[in-house]
Design a protein around this motif. Structure first.
Motif, PDB file in Angstrom:
ATOM      1  N   PRO A 213      19.979 -25.204  32.898  1.00  0.00           N
ATOM      2  CA  PRO A 213      19.976 -23.764  32.615  1.00  0.00           C
ATOM      3  C   PRO A 213      21.393 -23.237  32.401  1.00  0.00           C
ATOM      4  O   PRO A 213      22.337 -23.692  33.053  1.00  0.00           O
ATOM      5  N   ASP A 214      21.506 -22.284  31.493  1.00  0.00           N
ATOM      6  CA  ASP A 214      22.839 -21.781  31.108  1.00  0.00           C
ATOM      7  C   ASP A 214      23.204 -20.469  31.787  1.00  0.00           C
ATOM      8  O   ASP A 214      24.150 -19.794  31.373  1.00  0.00           O
ATOM      9  N   SER A 215      22.450 -20.055  32.824  1.00  0.00           N
ATOM     10  CA  SER A 215      22.747 -18.818  33.571  1.00  0.00           C
ATOM     11  C   SER A 215      22.780 -17.614  32.641  1.00  0.00           C
ATOM     12  O   SER A 215      23.685 -16.752  32.726  1.00  0.00           O
ATOM     13  N   ALA A 216      21.824 -17.539  31.748  1.00  0.00           N
ATOM     14  CA  ALA A 216      21.717 -16.395  30.840  1.00  0.00           C
ATOM     15  C   ALA A 216      20.263 -15.963  30.760  1.00  0.00           C
ATOM     16  O   ALA A 216      19.352 -16.680  31.183  1.00  0.00           O
ATOM     17  N   ILE A 217      20.056 -14.752  30.228  1.00  0.00           N
ATOM     18  CA  ILE A 217      18.707 -14.217  30.045  1.00  0.00           C
ATOM     19  C   ILE A 217      18.348 -14.356  28.575  1.00  0.00           C
ATOM     20  O   ILE A 217      19.073 -13.890  27.696  1.00  0.00           O
ATOM     21  N   HIS A 218      17.203 -15.035  28.301  1.00  0.00           N
ATOM     22  CA  HIS A 218      16.734 -15.252  26.943  1.00  0.00           C
ATOM     23  C   HIS A 218      15.451 -14.452  26.748  1.00  0.00           C
ATOM     24  O   HIS A 218      14.374 -14.878  27.143  1.00  0.00           O
ATOM     25  N   TRP A 219      15.574 -13.278  26.148  1.00  0.00           N
ATOM     26  CA  TRP A 219      14.446 -12.358  26.047  1.00  0.00           C
ATOM     27  C   TRP A 219      13.466 -12.812  24.970  1.00  0.00           C
ATOM     28  O   TRP A 219      13.845 -13.079  23.833  1.00  0.00           O
ATOM     29  N   SER A 220      12.198 -12.876  25.332  1.00  0.00           N
ATOM     30  CA  SER A 220      11.138 -13.143  24.360  1.00  0.00           C
ATOM     31  C   SER A 220      10.720 -11.823  23.732  1.00  0.00           C
ATOM     32  O   SER A 220      10.970 -10.738  24.298  1.00  0.00           O
ATOM     33  N   PRO A 221      10.074 -11.849  22.562  1.00  0.00           N
ATOM     34  CA  PRO A 221       9.634 -10.589  21.934  1.00  0.00           C
ATOM     35  C   PRO A 221       8.739  -9.752  22.841  1.00  0.00           C
ATOM     36  O   PRO A 221       8.860  -8.521  22.857  1.00  0.00           O
ATOM     37  N   SER A 222       7.852 -10.396  23.593  1.00  0.00           N
ATOM     38  CA  SER A 222       6.957  -9.617  24.452  1.00  0.00           C
ATOM     39  C   SER A 222       7.727  -8.906  25.559  1.00  0.00           C
ATOM     40  O   SER A 222       7.385  -7.775  25.943  1.00  0.00           O
ATOM     41  N   MET A 223       8.775  -9.553  26.080  1.00  0.00           N
ATOM     42  CA  MET A 223       9.559  -8.915  27.134  1.00  0.00           C
ATOM     43  C   MET A 223      10.448  -7.803  26.567  1.00  0.00           C
ATOM     44  O   MET A 223      10.711  -6.810  27.230  1.00  0.00           O
ATOM     45  N   ILE A 224      10.912  -7.991  25.333  1.00  0.00           N
ATOM     46  CA  ILE A 224      11.673  -6.911  24.692  1.00  0.00           C
ATOM     47  C   ILE A 224      10.787  -5.681  24.522  1.00  0.00           C
ATOM     48  O   ILE A 224      11.201  -4.540  24.781  1.00  0.00           O
ATOM     49  N   ASP A 225       9.529  -5.906  24.109  1.00  0.00           N
ATOM     50  CA  ASP A 225       8.582  -4.792  23.985  1.00  0.00           C
ATOM     51  C   ASP A 225       8.348  -4.132  25.335  1.00  0.00           C
ATOM     52  O   ASP A 225       8.249  -2.898  25.431  1.00  0.00           O
ATOM     53  N   LEU A 226       8.261  -4.946  26.384  1.00  0.00           N
ATOM     54  CA  LEU A 226       8.037  -4.396  27.725  1.00  0.00           C
ATOM     55  C   LEU A 226       9.201  -3.504  28.142  1.00  0.00           C
ATOM     56  O   LEU A 226       9.001  -2.439  28.741  1.00  0.00           O
ATOM     57  N   CYS A 227      10.411  -3.909  27.822  1.00  0.00           N
ATOM     58  CA  CYS A 227      11.579  -3.115  28.195  1.00  0.00           C
ATOM     59  C   CYS A 227      11.665  -1.805  27.428  1.00  0.00           C
ATOM     60  O   CYS A 227      12.290  -0.837  27.891  1.00  0.00           O
ATOM     61  N   GLN A 228      11.056  -1.750  26.255  1.00  0.00           N
ATOM     62  CA  GLN A 228      11.144  -0.549  25.426  1.00  0.00           C
ATOM     63  C   GLN A 228      10.079   0.487  25.771  1.00  0.00           C
ATOM     64  O   GLN A 228      10.181   1.637  25.347  1.00  0.00           O
ATOM     65  N   LYS A 229       9.082   0.078  26.547  1.00  0.00           N
ATOM     66  CA  LYS A 229       8.033   1.022  26.906  1.00  0.00           C
ATOM     67  C   LYS A 229       8.535   1.974  27.980  1.00  0.00           C
ATOM     68  O   LYS A 229       9.255   1.558  28.896  1.00  0.00           O
ATOM     69  N   PRO A 230       8.145   3.261  27.891  1.00  0.00           N
ATOM     70  CA  PRO A 230       8.602   4.215  28.921  1.00  0.00           C
ATOM     71  C   PRO A 230       7.975   3.894  30.275  1.00  0.00           C
ATOM     72  O   PRO A 230       6.853   3.399  30.352  1.00  0.00           O
TER      73      PRO A 230
ATOM     74  N   LEU B  45      10.380 -13.852  35.085  1.00  0.00           N
ATOM     75  CA  LEU B  45      11.314 -14.786  35.721  1.00  0.00           C
ATOM     76  C   LEU B  45      11.702 -15.920  34.774  1.00  0.00           C
ATOM     77  O   LEU B  45      12.845 -16.394  34.800  1.00  0.00           O
ATOM     78  N   LEU B  46      10.767 -16.352  33.956  1.00  0.00           N
ATOM     79  CA  LEU B  46      11.052 -17.473  33.057  1.00  0.00           C
ATOM     80  C   LEU B  46      11.996 -17.081  31.924  1.00  0.00           C
ATOM     81  O   LEU B  46      12.495 -17.962  31.198  1.00  0.00           O
ATOM     82  N   GLN B  47      12.255 -15.789  31.758  1.00  0.00           N
ATOM     83  CA  GLN B  47      13.263 -15.358  30.782  1.00  0.00           C
ATOM     84  C   GLN B  47      14.665 -15.658  31.288  1.00  0.00           C
ATOM     85  O   GLN B  47      15.616 -15.718  30.511  1.00  0.00           O
ATOM     86  N   VAL B  48      14.780 -15.835  32.613  1.00  0.00           N
ATOM     87  CA  VAL B  48      16.092 -16.019  33.234  1.00  0.00           C
ATOM     88  C   VAL B  48      16.354 -17.507  33.400  1.00  0.00           C
ATOM     89  O   VAL B  48      15.697 -18.180  34.196  1.00  0.00           O
ATOM     90  N   HIS B  49      17.290 -18.054  32.671  1.00  0.00           N
ATOM     91  CA  HIS B  49      17.630 -19.473  32.740  1.00  0.00           C
ATOM     92  C   HIS B  49      18.737 -19.656  33.769  1.00  0.00           C
ATOM     93  O   HIS B  49      19.910 -19.854  33.434  1.00  0.00           O
TER      94      HIS B  49
END
Length: 958
Positions: free
Chosen positions: A12-29, A98-102
């Motif tokens: 793991p590279d100690s970075a966050i790799h956002w998937s499209p579904s998680m990006i959508d989740l972050c954009q929801k109010p 959690l799996l977005q976080v490497h």
């Protein structure tokens, strides 16, 4: 999983790799959260403070935690891990986050939960990205054999054997030792080839021979006259049935005008009663005359019976028809519902039709019986010996596990008739019928009916005898499916507990384990593969049970895969007390998750195991109130066991209390080699440990370097298993005995001594109770207790001898004088004995004479109570009832005189939904179920216990 060797060393590279579904989740109010409280411009510490003060009641934290990761990066990881993993239910969305976080901190947080299927799935996704890194993490936990992390390591190596060498190169010395320990089988002396049972020396599936071809013959079925063995079919009864058939026709004739007026078929005014009856059975109007005048018939001549006649009346129409016409109805009419009605009837309809049509009625009934699901009708078939039932019974033997026992009874009771009826099908053209009939014939031969079969084959001719001989020349073990089942690739057989042979004490070699597993895979529920019986006779039950338990754990850890259900099915065959405990836990979880069929099958396995512990768990299920379906099925299974033993459910519960391996003095020696420990239980069935000097210890010490490794390991494992079983046994047994006191149960003196005083486990409970001695009129004549040396003593601590012709019971406080209560209480205090439940100081309530003529307890009406308190009543033997619209509207408790007390209430408590303990219900009525009965008719103990139950509830003013 990683597919290329060059990816094995990825980390793991100690970075966050956002998937499209998680990006959508972050954009929801974030609904319900003021942006002034939680926002991107605030610091991480400020936002965490908001979460602690404002978000305690927020339902799903995952969108909030996703936003924190987006705003604050890995600084928010600790908060996210705590939010996702430290919950009763781990959400799929949270794991996806959690799996977005490497980052290896995520893996470290997941490892303690690896036994959960969802977490295992998350770890496998990480393995697909960083194979050797995650494997090293798993190994670094240094799991013991069969722990979830150990199983996962082994499964991954089995699935990817090319990973082993690079993994070993990556591991340090400690990790290598752990890996070697997990992959190697337990060190034991292995059996030689000569010591193995024949099925393992020469497995039929490894050297399959061409089985002799069984001839196909066109045999005309032979029929002997049907016989009925029932008092309902005696000569006298048959005359009565004939008279009743005449009355049935007369009643039908009266109902026909209204029926025909409803449908008004063309020309019906000129019909005879036979025409009308045939129409009622589905005959098409334009085919009636042709059918009644002897023409041939087909299914095209019949439609579904017209609406308007109840099944009972519809079946009555059969009596009007000439018997040749009735044969056409039996063969072609769409009247299955009529036959099912007849089969389910316990009245005279079955016997009336048998008497009227005799053999010609059994053939169509047999066709229906072979495919029916219910078993209620089977007792009627057991009374009838007819060739036409043979194939139906064979079908039930093969296809219906619930009907299988009754089918076996029928086949064993009438073996000649069964063989005669099956032979034409066994060598006929229809594949399904042929396989079914051949299976039943082999079963008959295996159960000692070979001579009857050959005798009936001779009646068909030499060719039939030759075909039958050829069929039976094949050993049952040789009958294998065309395609053999395959074991799971990730099942590490060498890592399973070793199987020990009874005779030599040596372990079955790991090279033979695939053949052991094949025997299990070839077995079906309630019909084990023939070779399995040889293994069961050769292998110690304890080692086979442990082997099965490890398989069961693997099956559960891998999400209960349907293709490997054979592992689940094997538990009933291989299981012991520990298996029963695991099944009991699993079936309750399955039922709560609405996996009803799996839960029902697990209950059948408990009955199949049949040990005292397994039956005790069934008894617990029969008393619980959360799931009525489990309650009813458990009671039915116990009732079947009780009938076999000639016992009631209560008597069966008395006799199925396990002794857990304790000796006659209620103790168990735990041998560490250099050190000895003694285990016993107290009056509340809590374990006590003493060392060799008799000093009481808080718990069993861990083995040390001076102890014998094998003995101490075995003793520690035994103690661990015993503690698990005691935990579930204690609550069940103490509740059962307290209920027995309230129900005023009695035991003979012999039962008292056997079931309590001499029982290794319950003798300790018996010492904490005061026992009543009752005469033949059930009147208390004395009281005593069980002393430390298991003799009996009275309230003055003097020896007490039981009189002749007395019975024993747990004395209720209302039966004892104040002096007896005080004296016995002092004796228990002197010996520092803690009663298992409240007995001498039990709260009691006497009936006020002004209420003696009432049927209700009016002082409770109109009060309010929470559902939580009503659930407490269920723990004390009250049972819920469901009223209109699926609302639970009452609880009732059975009293010793077969009457019952009912508590009726109003409120929203719906069946099938989780009860809200805070919901308020209002009492409408508490009283006897029969309003004609009066409180004065209740015995004092029953009245007192009802009042005690009610007083123990938490009442309040709404």
């Amino acid at each position: 999983m990683a597919k290329k060797v060059e990816n094995l060393n990825a980390v793991p590279d100690s970075a966050i790799h956002w998937s499209p579904s998680m990006i959508d989740l972050c954009q929801k109010p974030l609904t319900g959260i003021p942006s002034t409280l939680l926002n991107e411009d605030a610091s991480y510490i400020q936002n965490c403070a908001v979460l602690q003060t404002e978000m305690l009641a927020y339902y799903d934290w995952t969108p909030v935690q996703a936003r924190l990761l987006q705003w604050h990066g890995l600084d928010a990881l600790d908060s996210v891990l705590k939010s996702v993993l430290e919950k009763k239910y781990i959400s799929e969305l949270g794991l996806d986050l959690l799996l977005q976080v490497h980052d290896e901190r995520v893996t470290d947080a997941l490892l303690p939960y690896s036994k959960l299927p969802a977490i295992k799935g998350a770890l496998l996704k990480q393995v697909a990205q960083w194979p050797l890194f995650i494997l090293a993490k798993l190994i670094s936990t240094h799991p013991t054999r069969h722990q979830a992390t150990a199983n996962l390591v082994v499964e991954l190596i089995l699935t990817h054997p090319d990973w082993l060498a690079p993994l070993q190169a990556k591991c340090d010395e400690t990790q290598l030792k752990t890996l070697q320990r997990l992959l190697e089988p337990e060190a034991m002396s292995e059996a030689t080839l000569e010591e193995l049972p024949e099925i393992l020396r020469n497995p039929y599936w490894r050297n399959r021979r061409a089985l002799p071809k069984v001839a196909q013959l066109a045999l005309d079925p032979l029929h002997d006259k049907m016989q009925v063995f029932s008092p309902h079919y005696s000569e006298l009864a048959r005359h009565r049935l004939a008279d009743e058939a005449t009355q049935i026709v007369e009643e039908l004739e009266k109902k026909m005008p209204a029926f025909l007026a409803r449908h008004n078929p063309e020309g019906c005014h000129n019909w005879s009663l036979a025409h009308k009856a045939l129409f009622a059975l589905g005959g098409k109007p334009d085919a009636l005359e042709r059918l009644l005048t002897g023409a041939s018939a087909s299914s095209d001549d019949f439609a579904y019976p017209p609406y308007g006649l109840h099944d009972l009346t519809c079946f009555s129409a059969l009596f009007v028809l000439p018997k040749p016409v009735a044969d056409k109805v039996f063969r072609y009419a769409k009247v299955r519902n009529i036959f099912e009605y007849v089969l389910s009837s316990w009245g005279d309809s079955w016997y009336s039709l048998l008497n009227h049509f005799e053999d010609r009625f059994i053939s169509p009934i047999g066709r229906v019986a072979g495919t029916m699901q219910s078993t209620r009708q089977l007792p009627q078939f057991l009374e009838v010996e007819s060739d036409d039932l043979a194939l139906a019974m064979a079908c039930l033997l093969v296809k219906n596990k619930w009907a299988k026992p009754s089918a076996r009874v029928w086949l064993s009771r009438y073996p000649a008739t069964a063989a005669r009826g099956l032979l034409p099908f066994a060598f006929g053209a229809d594949v399904t019928s042929r396989e079914t009939a051949q299976y039943a014939l082999r079963w008959l031969c295996a159960n000692g009916h070979g001579e009857s079969m050959i005798s009936q084959a001779n009646r068909y001719g030499t060719a039939t005898v030759d075909a039958l001989t050829s069929l039976l020349s094949v050993a049952p073990e040789e009958i294998l499916p065309e395609k053999l089942p395959a074991a799971p690739k990730n099942l590490h057989l060498a890592g399973l507990p070793r199987l020990i042979l009874k005779d030599s004490g040596h372990a079955i070699p790991t090279t033979s384990l695939p053949d052991v597993v094949m025997c299990l895979m070839l077995s079906k529920t309630d019909e084990p593969y023939a070779g399995l019986s040889t293994l069961l006779e050769s292998i110690t039950p304890e080692s086979f049970a442990r082997f099965g338990q490890a398989l069961f754990k693997w099956w559960q850890d891998n999400g209960n895969p349907p293709k490997d259900r054979w592992i689940f099915d094997a538990q009933g065959v291989l299981g012991n007390d520990e298996t029963a405990r695991q099944l009991y836990i699993a079936l309750r979880q399955w039922r709560a998750a609405l996996s009803r069929i799996r839960a029902y099958d697990a209950m059948n396995m408990l009955a199949q195991i049949g040990s005292d512990v397994a039956l005790m768990y069934l008894h617990t299920l029969s008393q619980q109130t959360r799931f009525n379906d489990l309650k009813g099925r458990a009671a039915d299974l116990l009732r079947g066991v009780g009938e076999q033993r000639g016992l009631s459910l209560e008597q069966l519960a008395d006799r199925t209390v396990p002794d857990l391996g304790l000796d006659r003095n209620g103790k168990l020696n735990l041998d560490f080699g250099t050190r000895q420990f003694s285990l016993s239980v107290d009056q509340r069935l809590m374990p006590n440990i003493k060392d060799g000097d008799g000093k009481i210890l808080k718990d069993l010490p861990k083995p040390n370097s001076k102890d014998d490794p094998a003995l101490s390991k075995e003793a520690a494992a035994l103690y661990k298993d015993l503690k698990k079983q005691l935990k579930s046994i204690a609550s069940h047994q103490l509740q059962r005995l307290e209920a027995a006191m309230c129900a005023q149960r009695r035991w003979s003196t012999e039962e008292f001594m056997t079931l309590f005083v001499r029982h290794p486990l319950l003798q300790h409970v018996a010492q904490g109770l005061i026992w009543g001695v009752y005469n033949e009129e059930n009147q208390l004549i004395a009281a005593c207790r069980v002393a430390e040396d298991f003799s009996l003593s009275d309230s003055e601590d003097d020896d007490y001898q039981l009189p002749e012709n007395c019975s024993m019971g747990i004395a209720h406080t209302l039966e004892l004088t104040s002096h007896a209560r005080s004296a016995f209480g002092q004796r228990l205090s002197d010996y520092q004995i803690l009663p298992p439940f409240i007995q001498l100081t039990r709260e009691s309530y006497l009936l006020d004479q002004k209420d003696a003529a009432k049927s209700e307890l009016s002082e409770w009406v109109g009060r309010s109570v929470r559902i939580a308190s009503l659930l407490g009543l269920e723990q004390r033997g009250w049972k819920r009832s469901v009223g209109e619209d699926g609302i639970i509207d009452s609880l009732s408790k059975q009293l010793i005189d077969e009457s019952s007390m009912v508590c009726q209430f109003e409120g929203e408590w719906f069946v099938g939904t989780p009860a809200d303990g805070k919901e308020v219900m209002q009492i409408r009525r508490i009283g006897l179920s029969n309003p004609q009965q009066k409180m004065a008719q209740l015995d004092a103990i029953s009245y007192s216990e009802i009042q005690r139950d009610l007083h123990f509830m938490t009442w309040f003013v709404a």
